[in-house]
Write an enzyme that holds these catalytic residues in place. Structure first.
Site, mmCIF file in Angstrom:
data_model
loop_
_atom_site.group_PDB
_atom_site.id
_atom_site.type_symbol
_atom_site.label_atom_id
_atom_site.label_comp_id
_atom_site.label_asym_id
_atom_site.label_seq_id
_atom_site.Cartn_x
_atom_site.Cartn_y
_atom_site.Cartn_z
ATOM 1 N N PHE A 27 45.991 76.370 12.554
ATOM 2 C CA PHE A 27 45.484 75.153 12.628
ATOM 3 C C PHE A 27 44.250 75.487 12.414
ATOM 4 O O PHE A 27 43.474 75.933 13.132
ATOM 5 C CB PHE A 27 45.726 74.148 13.421
ATOM 6 N N ASP A 38 49.164 77.001 21.311
ATOM 7 C CA ASP A 38 49.005 75.674 20.855
ATOM 8 C C ASP A 38 50.086 75.054 20.514
ATOM 9 O O ASP A 38 50.834 75.542 19.548
ATOM 10 C CB ASP A 38 47.808 75.574 19.769
ATOM 11 N N TYR A 92 49.582 62.906 20.780
ATOM 12 C CA TYR A 92 49.874 61.785 19.787
ATOM 13 C C TYR A 92 50.957 62.176 18.553
ATOM 14 O O TYR A 92 51.137 61.490 17.843
ATOM 15 C CB TYR A 92 48.677 61.252 19.277
ATOM 16 N N LYS A 93 51.435 63.495 18.717
ATOM 17 C CA LYS A 93 52.452 63.714 17.741
ATOM 18 C C LYS A 93 53.685 63.475 18.395
ATOM 19 O O LYS A 93 54.110 62.189 18.402
ATOM 20 C CB LYS A 93 52.438 65.234 17.336
ATOM 21 N N ARG A 140 54.791 67.364 2.891
ATOM 22 C CA ARG A 140 54.945 67.826 4.269
ATOM 23 C C ARG A 140 55.765 66.647 4.782
ATOM 24 O O ARG A 140 55.086 65.383 4.864
ATOM 25 C CB ARG A 140 53.716 68.144 5.001
#
Lengths: 413, 413
Positions: free
Chosen positions: B127, B198, B223-224, B372
């Site tokens: 990322f 991560d 928040y995912k 995605r």
């Protein structure tokens, strides 16, 4: 001596040009809240704003809200509003992270702007976290920087050509002493020293003119006089002349020139945004914006004037009503040299603060013997000061503080 | 070939042991939300929790809430709950700051634990913000560290005795590739390399066993799949064996052994708390706690199983319904090697994602050509996958994507 009466205080409230602002806060009845310098009160409108944010923006619009409700623009938008409270331009401030983290970011950036200087000057009684951050950064970098801590009155002597940065808090968190931001900044600049001011205990309670004073960098807190809610995001300021050269300390995607290209290489944003790091804390920012918007309705000159009067009133009433009980003033008498708080000393300070809470007056205690009373001019009345001192008189006259449950222990206040 | 029908999907939903959890989220009607890996949905209960927090805790109890409602304990309490999702002990995790800032903090701490090694290894397609943080820290420290970026399949060759830390994201944010956390950690440890994972794109969608794998440090996003709300606080993990020696990178007052003594000298807390920095973001933490509590009700083995099935179903239906339209799978076929998302490639990917939004299906686009689709097993139904692929078929068959307003521009989705 002419004694002030509660009627006099009521008259002051009737004449108060800021008097209507109190109704814009949801204040608990029966409580006199003299701790707005720790956590500001709840603005009317914050509940509705958060509920709409949660229900509609998060719940219904979901990921689309980053554009549709401009979540992505919040750090800059709210930063620009805060800029108006501190004498900055709208491209010089962002709302982000915590005060401590922003101080870390800006101090590291400042040191990189002065690579040949190794001294950081601060005041010995600066807010502890600011000192911790400085010392922690020095240790992390391992580049031989040194923290020079001096007494407030020795600051100008401590500034020389070896000093990289002066880190100061404008209002001392305990004594309430207000430093002369303009004069110290001028003295620092004369020696090529960068200034980094912590406005946590001043912004929102008085006008601040960062650019007029030539300040280089600043940070501040969202949850005190800005009334942004518990643990609200903080803010940071960098003068426009440094925006190009001040490098981001923590290079996160929100500081990238084009965060949503997901490019493998970091390219800092052109402006103040490069000092953003991670995804903006949307809930906290929304509450903060309500507080800042409310503050922007007030004339900060009037806010400051009222703040000084509230402080003068407190000290005068204390002398008038509580002279027998052994209090000493611990804050400047001259209101032009005092922030929006008063501080008094008493050996039983901790127990007295506890007993006052029972009487419906919230202040706070700072070791070893300081009773600290924050005076938030937006929602405090002159009559609240009267009632607070009357409560203090009751506590002292009845010795209500002298109970086992008020013995000092480690606590959070 | 036997074709799956919508009825088959409805049957799968009826048999789904997690099926009742969908009712625990407030989902907008008429929307199929395949972006829970960017922003998780709103749990029922979050609104009420926040309203109570604002109205009672902030508005009425004010500063007293730090004790009365244990605001001060939130980072540890919520961290301990997250620990149960990631195979950690309750004294190894805190909720704090953003993922990027936590990565910065832990990477710096890890480098100090390996002072004689100068290489950081990561994956080339990690990322981007993780790579930015690594490079930014290297530059800040100026101690000659070097980032060695390799292809995922070359990672084990890249680990040698010069490597200080391996920084990896468990699930690739674009392809959905799931790395073998246990095997890579083992290979790293064999060379004395510390591992920093991560978990942003994996935690909450599958069981993770950090301690069983011997992971040293980890960070992750709130928040995912944790459904903590927009910009929710993140978390960090440090294995108990490192707690004594891992130094705090940003030494703020919340990491002090006794924050409320306001001592002038920093003394780090004994445990994981020393990695706290500023005042906890109470609003964000409260919403995060609701999301985490909900996730703790689910059996993560069942969550993982459903996640794999949803992905398999998506890919199978895509092949069955959309074979004519030129899609290529861009994620692993083998569901054991795939995170909780699918990715497909199409030259018109951007426009197709825009046209799908009009059809009520939200996925997202990642340059240059990736569509995605996140598959949050807690609130997605099998029939949602059917309907999403049917919508894709409509968009392709009608060429609904081929409109000027769907031309690609810089945007946030």
């Amino acid at each position: 001596m002419y004694g002030l009466s509660r009627d006099d205080c009521e008259r002051l409230d009737r004449e108060d040009p800021l008097g209507t602002l109190r109704g814009r806060f949801e204040l608990p009845s029966g409580l006199i809240y003299l701790d707005g310098n720790s956590l500001g009160a709840l603005p009317v409108g914050a509940r509705q704003r958060l509920d709409e944010l949660v229900r509609v923006q998060w719940g219904e619009d979901l990921i689309r809200s980053w554009n549709r409700h401009d979540w992505i623009g919040m750090p800059r938008r709210i930063g620009a509003k805060i800029a108006r409270l501190i004498g900055a331009r709208d491209d010089e401030v962002i709302a982000a992270d915590s005060t401590s983290i922003n101080l870390f970011k800006l101090l590291a950036a400042a040191l990189r702007l002065r690579p040949r200087r190794r001294i950081i000057v601060s005041e010995r009684t600066n807010f502890p976290t600011d000192l911790y951050i400085i010392e922690g950064l020095i240790e992390l970098l391992g580049q031989g920087h040194e923290l020079r801590l001096v007494h407030a009155d020795e600051l100008s002597d401590a500034l020389d050509e070896k000093v990289a940065v002066l880190v100061m808090t404008q209002v001392d968190y305990r004594s309430g002493r207000l430093h002369d931001l303009a004069a110290l900044t001028r003295q620092a600049q004369a020696k090529g020293v960068l200034t980094l001011w912590d406005l946590s205990h001043s912004a929102g309670a008085m006008p601040i003119e960062l650019n007029a004073a030539g300040v280089d960098m600043a940070v501040g807190c969202g949850y005190k006089y800005l009334n942004g809610g518990p643990g609200a995001p903080a803010y940071l300021f960098i003068a426009r002349r440094h925006l190009r050269d001040a490098q981001p300390t923590i290079a996160g995607w929100m500081g990238h020139a084009a965060p949503f290209t997901f490019a493998p290489d970091y390219r800092p944003a052109a402006g103040i945004e490069r000092h953003l790091v991670g995804t903006p804390p949307v809930l906290g920012l929304a509450a903060l914006e309500v507080g800042v918007d409310l503050l922007l309705e007030a004339d900060l000159q009037l806010v400051r004037e009222k703040s000084r009067r509230l402080g003068d009133l407190y000290l005068r009433l204390l002398d008038q009503e509580c002279a027998a009980f052994g209090f000493e003033h611990a804050c400047p008498h001259d209101s032009t040299r005092r922030g929006s708080q008063v501080a008094v000393r008493h050996p039983q300070g901790y127990a007295i603060i506890q007993a006052l809470i029972v009487e419906g007056v919230i202040g706070d205690f700072r070791a070893p013997d300081i009773l600290r009373f924050g005076l938030a001019p937006l929602y405090l009345r002159y009559v609240d000061i009267w009632d607070a001192v009357a409560a203090l008189h009751r506590v002292m006259a009845s010795q209500a503080w002298n109970k086992p449950e008020f013995k000092r222990k480690a606590t959070v206040t």
